[in-house]
Design a protein around this motif. Structure first.
Motif, PDB file in Angstrom:
ATOM      1  N   ALA A   1      -3.255   0.128 -20.665  1.00  0.00           N
ATOM      2  CA  ALA A   1      -2.436   1.295 -21.414  1.00  0.00           C
ATOM      3  C   ALA A   1      -1.420   1.999 -20.613  1.00  0.00           C
ATOM      4  O   ALA A   1      -0.398   2.336 -21.244  1.00  0.00           O
TER       5      ALA A   1
ATOM      6  N   HIS B   1      -2.162  -6.350 -28.234  1.00  0.00           N
ATOM      7  CA  HIS B   1      -1.177  -6.770 -27.750  1.00  0.00           C
ATOM      8  C   HIS B   1      -2.022  -8.148 -26.824  1.00  0.00           C
ATOM      9  O   HIS B   1      -1.174  -9.206 -26.977  1.00  0.00           O
TER      10      HIS B   1
ATOM     11  N   THR C   1      -3.620  -0.278 -29.032  1.00  0.00           N
ATOM     12  CA  THR C   1      -2.333  -1.096 -29.094  1.00  0.00           C
ATOM     13  C   THR C   1      -2.304  -2.109 -27.925  1.00  0.00           C
ATOM     14  O   THR C   1      -1.926  -3.280 -28.125  1.00  0.00           O
ATOM     15  N   ALA C   2      -2.737  -1.547 -26.778  1.00  0.00           N
ATOM     16  CA  ALA C   2      -2.736  -2.747 -25.743  1.00  0.00           C
ATOM     17  C   ALA C   2      -3.748  -3.632 -26.063  1.00  0.00           C
ATOM     18  O   ALA C   2      -3.275  -4.956 -25.623  1.00  0.00           O
TER      19      ALA C   2
ATOM     20  N   CYS D   1       1.202   2.894 -23.725  1.00  0.00           N
ATOM     21  CA  CYS D   1       0.823   2.815 -25.401  1.00  0.00           C
ATOM     22  C   CYS D   1      -0.677   3.243 -25.265  1.00  0.00           C
ATOM     23  O   CYS D   1      -1.474   2.993 -24.143  1.00  0.00           O
TER      24      CYS D   1
END
Lengths: 255, 183
Positions: B153, B166, B162-163, B158
């Protein structure tokens, strides 16, 4: 062979296998090395990378203080450096003979113009000098005499790339990054006929010729210094030389 | 082992920097190798990343150095260099396209094993280059380099959640690109 339960674990395992160790010599691309060696007029600190020699500093310039040299190097090149076990091959020989042309240099920090100036300077043999204007003309920028001088002032590998062999057109030795006296000392060690060149310059003589070969040279040219007094002609400029029907020496290329 | 490195760096940069290189050169090189469009430049780019780091450290006050998270910081530097390289390369069109990347030979395996592993790696490395950003970066950092999510992250700038997504999406996409019977 490991047994894996799910597709995810197996994919993760294969991805982990894509990790690669850096090449064995990787740190040589990061760290420079340095040594202290004997130079023509006192000891020198010499730094080098995996590409070649990158920096030369007379120990007297930093008062013999290693740390000042290390700090100069690190600030100028932004590269860490560590002591070397031995000097690069050929360094001692090049310093003894005054011929540095065969050594590898790392000139990545040097711009194109400066690099041309330095490459040209490497051609000047020990025992001879050339004017700044000669460098400018030879690299195809005859008007860039001052720029050539500035480039030489930034020479990261002085003595090996012999910027001390570039002098003023009037025969005065001119400036040197490590002080004008060191330049004079270096030229004396190489047995350049400095006093004679300066004396001629003061009288407005910039070239000497032989009336037997009808070739004219810079006064420090090895061919000029073989002319016997009886056949020696002094010339103020290239125009006077060509009026007399003399041609320029192919070794020192005086205009 | 590397916990005290920021503190040691802040006290004596020159003394501790070699240990920083030794500790993180493999992670930095792996990222350069797996993320570059020109894998043959991976060693040069990695070296350049350490030189940028060194120059930056010379200008930082000790307090700032002491608080650095070295691994994500170094990986951020190499990723920035790679982005700049890619941008420069896109201005020089028609040079090299997507290249299947193979691992570096560590000289510790037989020719047959090597060929087999090499093959699988080349294929998977090639598939990775087909991932879109930011999934590719996320998958490489998480699964090839083995970064914890907190550091992932930090590098990606981010939140951890969110990481993670992804990475999940990247893996999903990657799986869909792999034919059923692989090695």
């Amino acid at each position: 062979m490991t047994t894996v339960s799910t597709h995810d674990d197996r994919l993760a395992g294969e991805l982990a296998g894509l990790s690669s160790p850096a090449p064995a010599n990787f740190q040589d691309a990061v760290f420079a090395r340095w040594v202290e060696v004997d130079g023509p007029v006192g000891a020198l600190y010499v730094a080098f990378t995996d590409r070649g020699i990158s920096y030369v500093c007379p120990t007297q310039w930093v008062g013999g203080e290693q740390d000042r040299f290390l700090d100069l190097y690190r600030s100028r090149f932004g590269r860490p450096l560590r002591p070397a076990n031995r000097a690069p091959a050929g360094l001692a020989g090049a310093l003894r003979s005054g011929k540095g042309a065969g050594l590898p240099y790392d000139l990545r920090s040097v711009g194109d113009f400066d690099r041309k100036v330095l490459a040209k300077t490497l051609e000047i043999p020990p025992g001879e000098v050339r004017p700044y204007a000669w460098i400018a003309r030879e690299i195809g920028h005859p008007a860039a005499v001052r720029a050539a001088g500035s480039a030489l002032g930034r020479n990261p590998v002085p003595i090996l790339i012999p910027c001390h062999r570039v002098v003023r057109s009037d025969g005065a030795t001119g400036n040197y990054g490590f002080g004008p006296q060191l330049k004079v000392d270096l030229l004396h060690v190489e047995e350049v006929n400095l006093e004679e060149t300066r004396g001629l310059g003061r009288r407005g003589v910039h070239y000497v010729a032989s009336d037997t070969t009808q070739v004219y040279c810079y006064p420090s040219c090895t061919h000029a210094r073989r002319i016997t007094p009886a056949h020696r002609v002094e010339l103020a400029n290239a125009a006077a030389a060509s009026r007399a029907g003399y041609r320029a020496c192919r070794h020192c290329r005086p205009g | 082992m590397t916990d005290d490195l920021p503190l040691r760096l802040s006290q004596d940069l020159e003394e501790a920097f070699p240990d920083v290189v030794s500790a993180y050169q493999h992670a930095v090189f792996t990222v350069a190798l797996r993320m570059s469009a020109q894998p043959e430049d991976a060693a040069d780019i990695s070296a350049e990343a350490f030189l940028r780091a060194y120059t930056a450290l010379r200008g930082y006050p000790p307090q700032r150095i002491g608080q650095l998270q070295l691994r994500p910081w170094l990986l951020t530097i190499v990723l920035n260099l790679l982005r700049n390289e890619a941008r420069a390369a896109s201005r020089r069109p028609a040079e090299v396209g997507l290249v299947a990347v193979s691992g570096v030979d560590d000289g510790r395996e037989g020719p047959a094993e090597h060929a087999q592993r090499h093959d699988g790696q080349a294929r998977l490395g090639g598939l990775l280059t087909g991932l879109a950003e930011p999934q590719r970066t996320a998958v490489v950092l998480r699964h090839v380099v083995g970064l914890p999510y907190a550091e992932l992250a930090a590098v990606m700038g981010c939140p951890e959640g969110t990481a993670k997504s992804h990475v999940t999406r990247g893996l999903h996409r990657l799986r869909s690109m792999i034919p059923e019977e692989t090695t």
